[in-house]
Design a protein around this motif. Structure first.
Motif, PDB file in Angstrom:
ATOM      1  N   ALA A  59      63.186  42.940  83.435  1.00  0.00           N
ATOM      2  CA  ALA A  59      61.894  43.310  83.276  1.00  0.00           C
ATOM      3  C   ALA A  59      61.048  41.990  84.031  1.00  0.00           C
ATOM      4  O   ALA A  59      61.297  40.878  83.897  1.00  0.00           O
ATOM      5  CB  ALA A  59      61.458  43.102  81.863  1.00  0.00           C
TER       6      ALA A  59
ATOM      7  N   LEU B   2      66.033  46.896  74.894  1.00  0.00           N
ATOM      8  CA  LEU B   2      65.409  46.884  73.699  1.00  0.00           C
ATOM      9  C   LEU B   2      64.706  48.438  73.550  1.00  0.00           C
ATOM     10  O   LEU B   2      63.884  48.714  74.505  1.00  0.00           O
ATOM     11  CB  LEU B   2      64.103  46.017  73.623  1.00  0.00           C
TER      12      LEU B   2
ATOM     13  N   LEU C 174      61.096  49.523  74.738  1.00  0.00           N
ATOM     14  CA  LEU C 174      60.280  48.453  75.431  1.00  0.00           C
ATOM     15  C   LEU C 174      59.492  48.683  76.506  1.00  0.00           C
ATOM     16  O   LEU C 174      59.504  49.835  77.089  1.00  0.00           O
ATOM     17  CB  LEU C 174      61.327  47.514  76.103  1.00  0.00           C
ATOM     18  N   THR C 175      58.277  48.139  76.658  1.00  0.00           N
ATOM     19  CA  THR C 175      57.255  48.384  77.371  1.00  0.00           C
ATOM     20  C   THR C 175      57.106  47.220  78.047  1.00  0.00           C
ATOM     21  O   THR C 175      57.370  46.137  77.951  1.00  0.00           O
ATOM     22  CB  THR C 175      55.684  48.694  76.752  1.00  0.00           C
TER      23      THR C 175
ATOM     24  N   LEU D 219      55.220  44.490  76.244  1.00  0.00           N
ATOM     25  CA  LEU D 219      56.116  43.758  75.084  1.00  0.00           C
ATOM     26  C   LEU D 219      57.149  43.082  76.003  1.00  0.00           C
ATOM     27  O   LEU D 219      57.581  41.898  75.537  1.00  0.00           O
ATOM     28  CB  LEU D 219      56.915  44.758  74.266  1.00  0.00           C
ATOM     29  N   ALA D 220      57.611  43.492  77.295  1.00  0.00           N
ATOM     30  CA  ALA D 220      58.548  42.621  78.005  1.00  0.00           C
ATOM     31  C   ALA D 220      57.678  41.277  78.252  1.00  0.00           C
ATOM     32  O   ALA D 220      58.626  40.236  78.448  1.00  0.00           O
ATOM     33  CB  ALA D 220      59.279  43.321  79.146  1.00  0.00           C
TER      34      ALA D 220
ATOM     35  N   LEU E 239      66.135  40.483  79.260  1.00  0.00           N
ATOM     36  CA  LEU E 239      65.504  41.838  78.954  1.00  0.00           C
ATOM     37  C   LEU E 239      65.471  42.750  80.242  1.00  0.00           C
ATOM     38  O   LEU E 239      65.033  42.156  81.371  1.00  0.00           O
ATOM     39  CB  LEU E 239      64.158  42.002  78.585  1.00  0.00           C
TER      40      LEU E 239
ATOM     41  N   PRO F 248      61.685  48.024  81.356  1.00  0.00           N
ATOM     42  CA  PRO F 248      61.440  49.079  80.216  1.00  0.00           C
ATOM     43  C   PRO F 248      61.841  50.390  80.458  1.00  0.00           C
ATOM     44  O   PRO F 248      62.194  51.111  79.464  1.00  0.00           O
ATOM     45  CB  PRO F 248      59.965  49.033  79.904  1.00  0.00           C
TER      46      PRO F 248
ATOM     47  N   CYS G  87      65.349  51.374  79.410  1.00  0.00           N
ATOM     48  CA  CYS G  87      65.823  51.273  77.920  1.00  0.00           C
ATOM     49  C   CYS G  87      65.871  52.253  76.989  1.00  0.00           C
ATOM     50  O   CYS G  87      65.964  52.168  75.793  1.00  0.00           O
ATOM     51  CB  CYS G  87      64.807  49.959  77.386  1.00  0.00           C
TER      52      CYS G  87
ATOM     53  N   ILE H  73      64.880  41.742  66.874  1.00  0.00           N
ATOM     54  CA  ILE H  73      63.724  41.118  67.413  1.00  0.00           C
ATOM     55  C   ILE H  73      63.291  40.181  66.497  1.00  0.00           C
ATOM     56  O   ILE H  73      62.947  39.119  66.636  1.00  0.00           O
ATOM     57  CB  ILE H  73      62.777  42.048  68.032  1.00  0.00           C
TER      58      ILE H  73
END
Length: 922
Positions: A356, A370, A373-374, A377-378, A388, A391, A394, A415
Motif C-alpha cells: 500500500a 486487512l 482496507l482503503t 486507511l492504508a 500492508l 487495498p 485485500c 488493528i
C-alpha cells in the motif's frame, strides 16, 4: 569415400538391404519392429501428427538459423506439410529408418521416433527436400519382403523401416515437404481443422516456429518486450504475457489488458504432454520426458521448474498478481502436486506483493492484508501496521490466494491491539476513525473495535470509546473529571462504537464539575484559572438559563486580585453598581478577565452587569436565597412549575429605584421576569420598591382609571411596562384593601362616583373571596358616599335594594355591587339600607302584567333583557310613605313592596326592567 549416387543421395538402398537381411535372418526382429511401430502409432504418438511434424520443422529452422514456417494443405486425398529450415540429410534419413535412434544433438525430437506419428494417418509417406527426397511405403515394403521370401507378420507391415529414393522436389519456396497419402477412411478436411486448432499452441510452444498456415489460414507469432520484463506474445487476435524462468516459460492469456488465469492445462515439454496441471498459467519447460513425450521420466526435477515464477507474478500489473497464485484444491496429477507446491514455495520466498502506498514489493510472509482496507486507511496505518498490501488486493476475492502464500490477515480486533500504546496527534486519530468507518458494517465489527484507543481532551489516551464521551459544542477544553474525547478526534464512528455524547449543557450540569467548583483550592491560582477557563468557555456555548446557578460559586479574581465567587462580582462599568446601596457585597471583576471571556458567559455564571435572573424548574419551596422569598411563597396556592426571579432587589438604594426600574425594564431577561404579576419579582417590587417614597404597589398605571383619584399614577417613564409591578384593577391583598379604605375616607381625595363604587365593589369581592385578613384590617371612622362626601360610618347606609336609592340621600348612600352589598356592609361596619329604611305605597294603581305594558316590553328589548316576573301595578303617581332612617312621603318612579309586587309609573317601567331583570346570556 565413394561419391553418392545422384539417384539415391541418402544411400537408402544400403539401408534397405541391411534391414531386409536382418529381417530375413531373424523373423523375430521383423515382428518386433512391426509391433514396436504399431505400439508407437496406436499409443505413444496417437493424435500427435502435427505436433511431431511441427517439432521437426522447428528443429530444422533452428539448425538453419531462420524463422520457422510451416504450411499444411490438401491435394485430393494427400496431405502436404512443408517447412523452411535445414534440409533432409543422410543422418536424418538413417534416424528416420532406425526407429530408435536420432541424429539430433539438440532441439525437440531427440528420440528418432516422433516421425512415427505420421504412420497413424498414412502408409505411403514421401519426404521431399531440396537435398533429395525419400519415400516410405507399406506396399513397397510388402513387395520387398515377398521378393526375399520373407513372410509378412500378422501384426502388420512396418511402414517406416524401409526408405526408397524419390524424385519430386519440395513445393517452391519450401525447404522440406512431407506428403501423406491418407489411409482410407481419414477425411483430409477434418484432419486440417484439427491441425488448425493445434496451430496456436504450437506457435507458443516452439519458439523456432514463427508462422503456421493450415489450409490457407495463416497464423503468425509476434513478440514484443515490455518494460515489466514480460514479453507480449500475439498469435492472430489472441495475446499472452510470457515470462522466461531458468527452466520454464510461463504464459497467461490476456483479454483487454487483463491476465485470464488458465483453469486447467497440461505440462508442455515443450509440446503438450499427458501430465495434467491446475496452475493458473501455461508451463513450457525443458524437462526429461519418456520417449513418447507423454510422461516425465521418473525422478525428473519438477520442483526446479518453479524457479522464476515469483518474478513472473511480480512482472504482472499489481492488481492481477493474486490471480496467478494456485489456490487450494485437489492436484490433477502427481506432477501437478509437486509443481503446485514448488510454485507456492517460490511465491512465499520472493517479493511480489505490491505494498500500500507504493515502494518495493513485499515477501508474502512479511505482508499483511486487512479486509476492507482503503487507500485512506492504508495511509493512516502505514507506520503502525508494517507490510500492508494494496487495498484492492485485500478483498474476499483474493483471500484464498493470499492465504495460500501465508500472507498475514488482520481483522478489526487485531488493528485495535496494534494501536494500543500508539501516540499520535488527535487529528491523526480522527483520520483513522474516518478511514475505519466503511469497515464497521455490523455489530460484530463494532465489537471487535471496542478496544480502539481514544485521545481525550486532557491529553490522556484511553482504551475503548465506551468509556468516553463526545462533546458537540464544547471546544478545546481540558476536563480531567470527564473522559471527553479531544475535539480534533471527535468522529461519529466513536458513537457507533459505544461512546456517549454530551453537550456543553450536560457538562455544566455535571455533578463532578459542580463539585470541582465547590472544592477547588482557593490558594491554587493555576487550578482556579483552569477551572474558570472550562466553565466560562462552556457557558459561552449555551443559553444563560441553562447555566446552573451553583456555578455562581466559581472563583474569579476581582480588581484587587482576590478570588471572589462569580455571583459576588460585577463587570467593570456595570450599571447595576450605580443603583445599589453603598455597602452592597459586590466587588468588581478583574478587567483583564473581563476582556478575556465572553461577557454573556460571565453574566451567565453570576457576574453582574445588570440584575441577575435566577431560573429554577419545578421548585418545591423557598430555598433559592431570594429576599423575602418565604413571604412570597405564602401568597401562592400551589408550587409553580418554574421560578424566574430577579436577584438582589433588596440591595437597591431606596433613592435610586427610578434608575433601577429603568435597568430592569431595559434588559430582556429581567423585563420578562417583571411580566409575571404573580411571580416573585413583580410581587417583591409591588411590596418593597418605591418611587418618591411611594410603594410601587400603591401606584397605578397612568392609563388605568379603575382607582383614579384614590391611587396616584406611576411617574416612571416606563410605567406601562411596569404594569404588573403596580396596583391591580382589583383588590389583591389586605394591604391594598387598607390603602383603598384610607383613601376613600381621605377628604383630600376626590374620586369620581364611579371610581368610588368600583372601589367598594372590589373590596367586597376580595372579602367575599376570603382574600382579606379582617382582623388585621383597620377601618376608618368615615366612609365615602355616592355623592363623594365623607360620611360618618354610623350615618351611612349601604345600598342593597335598588329602589331604596330613590329615598335615601346620596350623601348617606354607600354604593358597591348590589349582589355583595351585605359583604360590603359587614366589611365597612355600615348598616344595609333595607335594614334601616322601609316604605308603604299610598294611592291606587292599575294591576297589570309586564308583557302587557308596551314601555316594559320596549325597555327589555332595548336592554336585551328578559321581562321581569311577578305582579305589576302601574300608577299615575307613585308615593311611598317611609319610616326608619328615612321618614315622610316621597314620590318615586318605581318601588317593590314587602309582598314582592312591583309598583311603577309609566316612565319608571324602563328603570324597573333594568334593575329587576338580569341580562340575557349570549
Amino acid at each position: 569415400m565413394p561419391r553418392p549416387d545422384p539417384a539415391d543421395p541418402f544411400g537408402t538402398a544400403a539401408l534397405r538391404e541391411g534391414t531386409l537381411l536382418a529381417w530375413a535372418s531373424s523373423p523375430t526382429r521383423l515382428r518386433e519392429d512391426a509391433a514396436t511401430e504399431a505400439d508407437l502409432v496406436r499409443a505413444g504418438y496417437r493424435d500427435r501428427v502435427l505436433t511431431e511434424l511441427a517439432q521437426n520443422a522447428a528443429d530444422a529452422a533452428a539448425r538453419a538459423g531462420v524463422p520457422g514456417a510451416l504450411c499444411l494443405w490438401r491435394d485430393g486425398d494427400d496431405l502436404h506439410v512443408a517447412n523452411t529450415g535445414a534440409p533432409l540429410d543422410e543422418a536424418g534419413v538413417q534416424a528416420l529408418t532406425a526407429l530408435r535412434a536420432s541424429s539430433k544433438t539438440g532441439g525437440v525430437g531427440r528420440f528418432g521416433v516422433g516421425f512415427t506419428a505420421a504412420a497413424a494417418v498414412s502408409e505411403d509417406i514421401e519426404i521431399r527436400s531440396r537435398s533429395g527426397s525419400i519415400r516410405f511405403s507399406a506396399a513397397h515394403t510388402r513387395d520387398a519382403l515377398a521378393d526375399r521370401g520373407v513372410p509378412a507378420p500378422e501384426s502388420g507391415i512396418p511402414v517406416l523401416r524401409l526408405a526408397w529414393p524419390a524424385s519430386m522436389p519440395p513445393a517452391p519456396g519450401w525447404d522440406t515437404e512431407v506428403v501423406l497419402r491418407l489411409r482410407p477412411g481419414i477425411d483430409a478436411e477434418t484432419l486440417l481443422d484439427g491441425f488448425a486448432a493445434e496451430a496456436v499452441d504450437l506457435l507458443l510452444e516452439l519458439p523456432a516456429l514463427a508462422a503456421v498456415t493450415v489450409g490457407g489460414r495463416e497464423l503468425t507469432r509476434t513478440c514484443t518486450e515490455a518494460e515489466s520484463g514480460l514479453r507480449v506474445v500475439a498469435v492472430g487476435e489472441r495475446t499472452w504475457w510470457e515470462y522466461a524462468g531458468p527452466h520454464a516459460r510461463w504464459l497467461v492469456p490476456v483479454v483487454d489488458g487483463v491476465a485470464v488465469p488458465v483453469p486447467q492445462d497440461v505440462l508442455r515439454a515443450p509440446t503438450r504432454s499427458d501430465e495434467e496441471l491446475s496452475l493458473p498459467a501455461l508451463v513450457i519447460a525443458d524437462v526429461p520426458m519418456q520417449p513418447d513425450r507423454r510422461r516425465l521420466l521418473p525422478g525428473a526435477p519438477v520442483a526446479g521448474l518453479a524457479r522464476g515464477y515469483a518474478g513472473f507474478v511480480a512482472a504482472l500489473p499489481p492488481r492481477q498478481r493474486p490471480a496467478m497464485v494456485p489456490v487450494p484444491g485437489f492436484a490433477r496429477s502427481e506432477v501437478d502436486a509437486l509443481l503446485r507446491e514448488a510454485v507456492l514455495q517460490e511465491l512465499r520466498a520472493h517479493p511480489w506483493l505490491p505494498p500500500a502506498g507504493g515502494g518495493d514489493d513485499l515477501v508474502p510472509d512479511r505482508a499483511t492484508a486487512l479486509t476492507g482496507l482503503t487507500d485512506e486507511l492504508a495511509a493512516v496505518l502505514a507506520d503502525v501496521v508494517p507490510g500492508l498490501i494494496r487495498p484492492d488486493l485485500c478483498g474476499p476475492r483474493y483471500a484464498a490466494a493470499l492465504g495460500a502464500v501465508d500472507v498475514h490477515r488482520l481483522g478489526p480486533a487485531r488493528i485495535a491491539e496494534l494501536l494500543a500504546g500508539v501516540e499520535r496527534e488527535p487529528a491523526w486519530w480522527y483520520r483513522l476513525y474516518e478511514a475505519l468507518t466503511p469497515l464497521v458494517v455490523d455489530s460484530v465489527v463494532a465489537e471487535e473495535l471496542a478496544a480502539i484507543p481514544v485521545p481525550l481532551s486532557d491529553g490522556r489516551t484511553v482504551t475503548g470509546p465506551r468509556t468516553a464521551v463526545l462533546g458537540t459544542d464544547v471546544g478545546h477544553l481540558r476536563m480531567p473529571w470527564v473522559r471527553l474525547v479531544h475535539p480534533d478526534a471527535a468522529h461519529p464512528l466513536l458513537t457507533r462504537l459505544g461512546a456517549g455524547t454530551v453537550t456543553a449543557v450536560d457538562l455544566l450540569a455535571d455533578p463532578a464539575l459542580l463539585a470541582a467548583v465547590e472544592d477547588v483550592d482557593v490558594d491554587d491560582h493555576e487550578a482556579t484559572a483552569e477551572l474558570a477557563e472550562v466553565v466560562l468557555r462552556l457557558a459561552a456555548q449555551v443559553p444563560a438559563e441553562a447555566v446552573p446557578r451553583e456555578l455562581g460559586a466559581l472563583l474569579l479574581p476581582d480588581a484587587d486580585g482576590e478570588l471572589v465567587p462569580a455571583d459576588e462580582l460585577l463587570l467593570p462599568g456595570a450599571p447595576l453598581a450605580d443603583v445599589l446601596v453603598e455597602d452592597a457585597p459586590f466587588a468588581t471583576l478583574d478587567p483583564q478577565v473581563a476582556e478575556q471571556y465572553d461577557a454573556e458567559a460571565l453574566r451567565a455564571v453570576g457576574v453582574g452587569w445588570g440584575f441577575t435572573v435566577l431560573r429554577a424548574e419545578l421548585p418545591t419551596g423557598p430555598d433559592h436565597d431570594l429576599p423575602d422569598e418565604e413571604q412570597w411563597w405564602g401568597t401562592l396556592d400551589e408550587d409553580p412549575e418554574s421560578l424566574v426571579a430577579v436577584r438582589d432587589l433588596d440591595l437597591v438604594d431606596d433613592a435610586r429605584w427610578d434608575r433601577a426600574l429603568s435597568l430592569l425594564v431595559a434588559e430582556p431577561g429581567t423585563a420578562a421576569a417583571l411580566g409575571d404579576r404573580r411571580g416573585y419579582t413583580a410581587w417583591w417590587l409591588r411590596t418593597y420598591a418605591s418611587l418618591g417614597g411611594r410603594t410601587l404597589g400603591h401606584l397605578r398605571a397612568p392609563d388605568d382609571e379603575a382607582f383614579a383619584g384614590l391611587l396616584d399614577p406611576c411617574p416612571h417613564p416606563d410605567a406601562d411596562r411596569l404594569r404588573p409591578c403596580l396596583a391591580a384593577t382589583g383588590v389583591e391583598s389586605t394591604e391594598t384593601a387598607a390603602l383603598l379604605l384610607d383613601r376613600l375616607a381621605d377628604p383630600d381625595r376626590t374620586p369620581a362616583p364611579a371610581v368610588t363604587a368600583r372601589a367598594h365593589a372590589a373590596l367586597a369581592a376580595a372579602s367575599a373571596a376570603g382574600m382579606l385578613d379582617l382582623d388585621a384590617l383597620h377601618l376608618p371612622d368615615a366612609v365615602r358616599s355616592l355623592a363623594g362626601s365623607i360620611v360618618d360610618a354610623a350615618d351611612a347606609l349601604v345600598l342593597d335594594r335598588p329602589w331604596l336609592a330613590a329615598v335615601v340621600p346620596a350623601d348617606r348612600l354607600v354604593l358597591g355591587a348590589l349582589p355583595t352589598a351585605a359583604v360590603l356592609a359587614d366589611l365597612l361596619d355600615v348598616a344595609l339600607a333595607s335594614a334601616e329604611v322601609s316604605g308603604h305605597v299610598t294611592g291606587p294603581g292599575r294591576a297589570t302584567g309586564w308583557r302587557n305594558e308596551p314601555a316594559a316590553v320596549l325597555a327589555a328589548a332595548v336592554a336585551q333583557r328578559p321581562l321581569p316576573r311577578g305582579p305589576l301595578v302601574v300608577h299615575e303617581r307613585l308615593t311611598v310613605r317611609c319610616s326608619g332612617a328615612v321618614t315622610g312621603e316621597r314620590d318615586v318612579s318605581w318601588w317593590v313592596d314587602e309582598s314582592g309586587t312591583t309598583h311603577c309609573t309609566g316612565p319608571g317601567l324602563a328603570a324597573a326592567v333594568a334593575a329587576l331583570s338580569p341580562p340575557e346570556p349570549r
